[in-house]
Design a protein around this motif. Structure first.
Motif, PDB file in Angstrom:
ATOM      1  N   UNK A 245      61.080-131.053  28.389  1.00  0.00           N
ATOM      2  CA  UNK A 245      60.207-132.233  28.474  1.00  0.00           C
ATOM      3  C   UNK A 245      58.800-131.807  28.909  1.00  0.00           C
ATOM      4  N   UNK A 246      58.729-130.966  29.960  1.00  0.00           N
ATOM      5  CA  UNK A 246      57.437-130.472  30.438  1.00  0.00           C
ATOM      6  C   UNK A 246      56.759-129.632  29.367  1.00  0.00           C
ATOM      7  N   UNK A 247      57.529-128.771  28.688  1.00  0.00           N
ATOM      8  CA  UNK A 247      56.952-127.924  27.637  1.00  0.00           C
ATOM      9  C   UNK A 247      56.371-128.770  26.507  1.00  0.00           C
ATOM     10  N   UNK A 248      57.122-129.776  26.083  1.00  0.00           N
ATOM     11  CA  UNK A 248      56.654-130.643  24.994  1.00  0.00           C
ATOM     12  C   UNK A 248      55.415-131.430  25.413  1.00  0.00           C
ATOM     13  N   UNK A 249      55.450-132.009  26.614  1.00  0.00           N
ATOM     14  CA  UNK A 249      54.309-132.790  27.100  1.00  0.00           C
ATOM     15  C   UNK A 249      53.074-131.908  27.273  1.00  0.00           C
ATOM     16  N   UNK A 250      53.263-130.704  27.802  1.00  0.00           N
ATOM     17  CA  UNK A 250      52.139-129.782  28.001  1.00  0.00           C
ATOM     18  C   UNK A 250      51.536-129.343  26.677  1.00  0.00           C
ATOM     19  N   UNK A 251      52.407-129.019  25.713  1.00  0.00           N
ATOM     20  CA  UNK A 251      51.917-128.602  24.396  1.00  0.00           C
ATOM     21  C   UNK A 251      51.184-129.742  23.694  1.00  0.00           C
ATOM     22  N   UNK A 252      51.675-130.957  23.903  1.00  0.00           N
ATOM     23  CA  UNK A 252      51.028-132.128  23.315  1.00  0.00           C
ATOM     24  C   UNK A 252      49.652-132.354  23.953  1.00  0.00           C
ATOM     25  N   UNK A 253      49.591-132.295  25.286  1.00  0.00           N
ATOM     26  CA  UNK A 253      48.348-132.582  25.994  1.00  0.00           C
ATOM     27  C   UNK A 253      47.304-131.476  25.839  1.00  0.00           C
ATOM     28  N   UNK A 254      47.748-130.213  25.912  1.00  0.00           N
ATOM     29  CA  UNK A 254      46.803-129.101  25.928  1.00  0.00           C
ATOM     30  C   UNK A 254      46.551-128.476  24.565  1.00  0.00           C
TER      31      UNK A 254
END
Length: 306
Positions: free
Chosen positions: A247-256
């Motif tokens: 979840x963190x990896x997906x959210x981080x990749x989406x945001x950054x």
């Protein structure tokens, strides 16, 4: 788990999840196998000088290092270099739980529970949905390489289970002894000497920061804290926190990085994570297992490795 331990577990899972974005950000023009080798060299040195070696044979350490580290991360780094987004990579690696249950049933004759069978079927369905509905930016080869990494991790879990090797920081450090040299050799073979030399020359500050994060924070600190949490809490209370990593990896990749998952990737991911949660569920009527058996789910999900 008390509030402090819950926050620590969430923090470790977040560090492991963000780890995938850091790998993608730092790799740059460095060949993936060489980049992975540098990571494990930093895991190994200087920690090997101060961390006691686990009381297991060198053969066992070599098998664990070859599967859980060399195989898992070698395939992962190559998959990400081939175009697999960080969020999807973190998610697909969770297939190692499915592989672990299936391999343990065949090799160790560990009869899976009804929940584990249901979890394997649900997780497999999720992987099918992800592979069929992946975006055009995700090569099938990259997805297959990441699945090979999950398979290698699953084999390592079974090797660890069969040998009774204790988990912990010592295993993380000493199993890394067999990792850097083979990875460099493979990089020389696959990428060529010129690419390796050019990659070392291109190893700038981003690659250095990424390596310090992945080796120091994600592997050594992350696994040390996680193992401490397992030492004072039931594994069933700690292990599910690892599912926060994708979840963190997906959210981080989406945001950054602007890498938003499509509908199929999101739906398949939910199915896979749901399958893992179902597989980890214990029967209410089962007797309390031995301490080593309680740690089996942790071996299947811990990501030192992440």
């Amino acid at each position: 788990m008390n509030r402090r331990d819950s926050l620590l577990a969430a923090l470790v899972a977040s560090v492991w999840g963000f780890n995938f974005v850091v790998i993608d950000w730092g790799m740059g023009d460095v060949p993936p196998l060489l980049f992975c080798a540098v990571r494990f060299l930093l895991v190994l040195v200087p920690a090997v000088l101060v961390v006691r070696r686990p009381q297991v044979s060198w053969r066992t350490l070599a098998l664990v290092g070859a599967t859980m580290s060399l195989g898992q991360f070698g395939f992962l780094y190559v998959a990400m270099a081939a175009g697999l987004p960080p969020g999807l990579a973190a998610l697909v690696l969770q297939a190692q739980v499915v592989f672990t249950i299936v391999i343990a049933a065949g090799v160790l004759r560990e009869r899976p529970t009804t929940a584990q069978v249901a979890g394997v079927l649900l997780g497999t369905l999720g992987l099918v949905v992800v592979s069929v509905g992946r975006g055009g930016h995700v090569p099938l080869t990259a997805l297959a390489l990441c699945l090979l990494g999950a398979l290698s991790w699953g084999i390592g879990n079974v090797v660890s289970r069969a040998s009774g090797v204790p988990g912990g920081l010592g295993l993380t450090v000493w199993s890394a002894v067999v990792v850097p040299v083979p990875l460099v050799a493979l990089s020389l073979l696959v990428d060529g000497p010129t690419a390796v030399v050019d990659g070392l020359a291109a190893f700038g500050w981003q690659a250095a920061v990424s390596t310090v994060y992945t080796a120091g924070l994600a592997s050594l600190v992350g696994y040390g804290v996680f193992n401490t949490l397992l030492g004072r809490n039931p594994s069933a209370a700690v292990v599910p926190w690892v599912l926060l990593a994708p979840v963190v990896a997906t959210a981080s990749a989406w945001a950054l990085l602007g890498q938003a998952p499509n509908a199929a990737e999101s739906a398949g991911g939910l199915l896979l994570v749901g399958g893992v949660l179902v597989a980890l569920r214990r029967p209410r009527t089962a007797a309390r297992p031995p301490r080593d058996a309680q740690r089996a789910p942790e071996r299947a999900l811990s990501s030192t490795r992440r």
